[in-house]
Design a protein around this motif. Structure first.
Motif, mmCIF file in Angstrom:
data_model
loop_
_atom_site.group_PDB
_atom_site.id
_atom_site.type_symbol
_atom_site.label_atom_id
_atom_site.label_comp_id
_atom_site.label_asym_id
_atom_site.label_seq_id
_atom_site.Cartn_x
_atom_site.Cartn_y
_atom_site.Cartn_z
ATOM 1 N N HIS A 56 21.906 -29.888 22.359
ATOM 2 C CA HIS A 56 22.041 -28.904 21.269
ATOM 3 C C HIS A 56 20.665 -28.377 20.866
ATOM 4 N N THR A 57 19.687 -29.277 20.875
ATOM 5 C CA THR A 57 18.311 -28.836 20.603
ATOM 6 C C THR A 57 17.878 -27.844 21.683
ATOM 7 N N SER A 58 18.185 -28.171 22.933
ATOM 8 C CA SER A 58 17.798 -27.284 24.054
ATOM 9 C C SER A 58 18.403 -25.897 23.898
ATOM 10 N N GLY A 97 11.700 -33.921 29.832
ATOM 11 C CA GLY A 97 12.650 -34.878 29.266
ATOM 12 C C GLY A 97 13.941 -34.207 28.849
ATOM 13 N N SER A 98 14.577 -34.789 27.856
ATOM 14 C CA SER A 98 15.900 -34.342 27.424
ATOM 15 C C SER A 98 15.902 -32.866 27.000
ATOM 16 N N VAL A 99 15.043 -32.495 26.076
ATOM 17 C CA VAL A 99 15.049 -31.123 25.558
ATOM 18 C C VAL A 99 14.583 -30.145 26.642
ATOM 19 N N ALA A 100 13.500 -30.492 27.324
ATOM 20 C CA ALA A 100 12.944 -29.596 28.353
ATOM 21 C C ALA A 100 13.966 -29.332 29.452
ATOM 22 N N ALA A 125 5.397 -29.297 33.692
ATOM 23 C CA ALA A 125 4.428 -30.403 33.741
ATOM 24 C C ALA A 125 4.947 -31.578 32.929
ATOM 25 N N ASP A 126 4.811 -32.779 33.489
ATOM 26 C CA ASP A 126 5.162 -33.992 32.742
ATOM 27 C C ASP A 126 4.213 -35.089 33.206
ATOM 28 N N VAL A 127 3.832 -35.980 32.268
ATOM 29 C CA VAL A 127 2.977 -37.102 32.667
ATOM 30 C C VAL A 127 3.697 -37.972 33.689
ATOM 31 N N VAL A 165 7.376 -37.795 38.680
ATOM 32 C CA VAL A 165 8.693 -37.878 39.345
ATOM 33 C C VAL A 165 9.719 -37.072 38.544
ATOM 34 N N LYS A 166 9.654 -37.242 37.216
ATOM 35 C CA LYS A 166 10.571 -36.496 36.338
ATOM 36 C C LYS A 166 10.351 -34.990 36.465
ATOM 37 N N ALA A 167 9.074 -34.604 36.513
ATOM 38 C CA ALA A 167 8.745 -33.173 36.621
ATOM 39 C C ALA A 167 9.317 -32.606 37.920
ATOM 40 N N CYS A 194 7.577 -28.972 24.965
ATOM 41 C CA CYS A 194 8.772 -29.817 24.775
ATOM 42 C C CYS A 194 8.428 -31.268 25.072
ATOM 43 N N ALA A 195 7.203 -31.682 24.742
ATOM 44 C CA ALA A 195 6.814 -33.088 24.960
ATOM 45 C C ALA A 195 6.396 -33.682 23.617
ATOM 46 N N LEU A 196 5.116 -33.919 23.437
ATOM 47 C CA LEU A 196 4.667 -34.538 22.186
ATOM 48 C C LEU A 196 4.046 -33.517 21.237
ATOM 49 N N GLY A 240 8.847 -23.725 21.562
ATOM 50 C CA GLY A 240 9.301 -24.949 22.225
ATOM 51 C C GLY A 240 9.877 -25.950 21.243
ATOM 52 N N GLY A 241 10.408 -27.038 21.792
ATOM 53 C CA GLY A 241 11.169 -27.987 20.981
ATOM 54 C C GLY A 241 10.388 -29.128 20.369
ATOM 55 N N ALA A 242 9.157 -29.365 20.803
ATOM 56 C CA ALA A 242 8.425 -30.538 20.306
ATOM 57 C C ALA A 242 8.204 -30.448 18.798
ATOM 58 N N ASN A 243 8.271 -31.585 18.136
ATOM 59 C CA ASN A 243 7.984 -31.635 16.703
ATOM 60 C C ASN A 243 6.478 -31.599 16.469
ATOM 61 N N ASN A 244 6.070 -30.995 15.365
ATOM 62 C CA ASN A 244 4.663 -31.020 14.920
ATOM 63 C C ASN A 244 3.686 -30.542 15.993
HETATM 64 P P1 NAD Z 1 12.005 -37.189 25.961
HETATM 65 O O1 NAD Z 1 11.384 -38.518 25.722
HETATM 66 O O2 NAD Z 1 13.329 -37.109 26.644
HETATM 67 O O3 NAD Z 1 11.007 -36.238 26.779
HETATM 68 C C1 NAD Z 1 9.655 -36.105 26.476
HETATM 69 C C2 NAD Z 1 8.920 -35.936 27.797
HETATM 70 O O4 NAD Z 1 7.569 -35.575 27.533
HETATM 71 C C3 NAD Z 1 8.898 -37.184 28.654
HETATM 72 O O5 NAD Z 1 9.407 -36.893 29.941
HETATM 73 C C4 NAD Z 1 7.413 -37.549 28.695
HETATM 74 O O6 NAD Z 1 7.027 -38.159 29.925
HETATM 75 C C5 NAD Z 1 6.778 -36.197 28.528
HETATM 76 N N1 NAD Z 1 5.381 -36.205 28.083
HETATM 77 C C6 NAD Z 1 4.775 -37.014 27.193
HETATM 78 N N2 NAD Z 1 3.490 -36.662 27.039
HETATM 79 C C7 NAD Z 1 3.278 -35.588 27.827
HETATM 80 C C8 NAD Z 1 2.175 -34.750 28.098
HETATM 81 N N3 NAD Z 1 0.982 -34.952 27.516
HETATM 82 N N4 NAD Z 1 2.316 -33.728 28.977
HETATM 83 C C9 NAD Z 1 3.494 -33.507 29.566
HETATM 84 N N5 NAD Z 1 4.587 -34.268 29.359
HETATM 85 C C10 NAD Z 1 4.488 -35.287 28.496
HETATM 86 O O7 NAD Z 1 12.066 -36.503 24.509
HETATM 87 P P2 NAD Z 1 12.934 -35.257 24.050
HETATM 88 O O8 NAD Z 1 14.130 -35.758 23.333
HETATM 89 O O9 NAD Z 1 13.069 -34.293 25.167
HETATM 90 O O10 NAD Z 1 11.980 -34.636 22.925
HETATM 91 C C11 NAD Z 1 10.883 -33.812 23.284
HETATM 92 C C12 NAD Z 1 10.243 -33.288 22.006
HETATM 93 O O11 NAD Z 1 11.208 -32.567 21.239
HETATM 94 C C13 NAD Z 1 9.707 -34.385 21.061
HETATM 95 O O12 NAD Z 1 8.563 -33.882 20.406
HETATM 96 C C14 NAD Z 1 10.833 -34.562 20.066
HETATM 97 O O13 NAD Z 1 10.356 -35.085 18.833
HETATM 98 C C15 NAD Z 1 11.303 -33.134 19.921
HETATM 99 N N6 NAD Z 1 12.675 -32.997 19.451
HETATM 100 C C16 NAD Z 1 13.697 -33.549 20.135
HETATM 101 C C17 NAD Z 1 15.009 -33.382 19.665
HETATM 102 C C18 NAD Z 1 16.180 -33.945 20.418
HETATM 103 O O14 NAD Z 1 17.314 -33.588 20.064
HETATM 104 N N7 NAD Z 1 15.998 -34.766 21.448
HETATM 105 C C19 NAD Z 1 15.250 -32.652 18.495
HETATM 106 C C20 NAD Z 1 14.162 -32.070 17.822
HETATM 107 C C21 NAD Z 1 12.881 -32.249 18.309
#
Ligand code: NAD
Length: 349
Positions: free
Chosen positions: A151-153, A184-187, A204-206, A209-211, A239-241, A260-264
């Protein structure tokens, strides 16, 4: 010793709770920022912090973010957040989750918990054995619930389209280059929606393999984690940190749009102004990434089905437009415009 009032991130939070259960090893913080619009809702983060104080800061900062996010999404929820202080092995046990559930329950509904980093749907099920003040549970018989990620995506994807419309005058992502930080999930959801519309993806992902897995699924190229922030593209979608838009990283950006979806995403408020000065259109993170909490709210308040959730998520572009329009007419950057709007909504403007 630092009192709550001594923290720079203390923002007239209504209350701050510390819980300890020596038998299970639970040490948790629950911050209630505002209950002006309803019970304080926000996820539970399970994380190892080098210093306990960092966990307190996270709870303070993230709970304020939830007040703003819930208010801007038009939800009848206030803002709160829980942090469980994990050990360095991140040992998580059913007993610890049960003790956390009892802690939430003791607040009598002032705080409603859900998933956040390090906490799964299965963990929520465990927590729900101790308290009814929980959401993000598996949907039963077509009801709303489950993983908020998709839903976030969807909300982020619709927000990217709105930003592209405003900044580039295009109604579709077809042929546009999207630089995606995270796989990850949102991306993943964002990538699949964007690819279906014909966008070109760099991912890009750290976790390489996931990327690669996401690049294979959605089509696109994998790039290095350092490279993604300096790539020439139409949209950067973090959509990461958090805290990736800084005094150092912003001058290196080569995109007209950040959505993008990342918080803060902004390291400091000044970074919102920096983007604005460079003419980069920024989608305030807590406005664009509200899809997950919209689903959680609809589940918790039991006031709609999947169609209602979708309709509410489809309201995200209009809210972004309202922020950008006020930004255009006042000359203030979108992040500070959104903050001021949210503060008014929670009675603090
Ligand atoms: P997730 O853990 O599924 O995915 C995050 C991904 O970011 C991981 O694959 C991780 O390896 C990667 N990552 C970490 N550091 C990185 C870097 N420096 N460069 C590239 N990749 C990096 O988390 P998610 O649920 O997809 O959430 C992603 C972001 O969205 C977070 O900031 C989260 O707080 C925010 N968010 C998520 C939701 C949600 O519904 N899941 C809702 C609102 C906000």
């Amino acid at each position: 010793m630092t009192t709550p009032w001594g923290y720079a991130d203390f923002d007239e939070h209504e209350d701050l709770h510390f819980f300890a259960d020596p038998a299970s090893g639970l040490r948790a913080i629950i911050a209630v920022h505002s209950t002006h619009l309803g019970p304080a809702a926000g996820g539970c983060r399970f994380w190892h912090y080098a210093e306990d104080e960092q966990g307190v800061v996270d709870a303070l900062r993230l709970s304020r973010g939830m007040s703003y996010k819930n208010a801007m999404a038009g939800l009848a929820l206030g803002g709160g957040k829980a942090v469980i202080l994990a050990d360095d092995q991140r040992t998580k046990t059913p007993e610890m989750l049960a003790a956390f559930g009892k802690s939430v329950d003791r607040l009598g509904g002032r705080y409603v918990t859900a998933e956040d980093v390090g906490v799964s749907v299965a963990d929520m099920v465990e927590i729900s054995r101790q308290t009814k003040f929980v959401a993000g549970l598996p949907p039963e018989g077509g009801e709303v619930g489950g993983d908020p990620g998709p839903h976030t995506s969807l909300g982020v994807f619709l927000g990217i389209k709105a930003a592209v419309r405003r900044a580039l005058g295009k109604d579709s992502l077809k042929g546009l280059h999207l630089a995606l930080q995270g796989a990850g999930s949102v991306a993943t959801g964002v990538a699949l929606h964007a690819a279906a519309e014909g966008a070109r993806l760099s991912i890009a992902d750290v976790d390489a393999v996931k990327a690669q897995k996401l690049a294979d699924a959605a089509g696109g190229q994998v790039v290095g984690t350092d490279e993604i922030l300096t790539l020439e593209a139409d949209v950067l979608s973090p959509c990461a940190l958090g805290a990736i838009l800084t005094e150092q990283s912003i001058p290196e950006l080569r995109v007209p749009v950040i959505a993008g979806g990342a918080n803060n995403q902004l390291a400091t408020a000044a970074d919102g102004a920096r983007l604005h000065e460079l003419g980069i259109l920024y989608a305030p993170d807590y406005v664009i990434n509200a899809g997950g909490i919209i689903n959680i709210c609809t589940e918790y308040l039991d006031d709609g089905d999947a169609g209602v959730v979708r309709q509410r998520i489809e309201g995200i572009p209009d809210r972004l437009e309202a922020v950008w329009s006020e930004s255009a007419s006042t000359g203030r950057d979108p992040a500070s415009v959104a903050d001021a709007m949210a503060q008014r909504l929670i009675g603090r403007g």
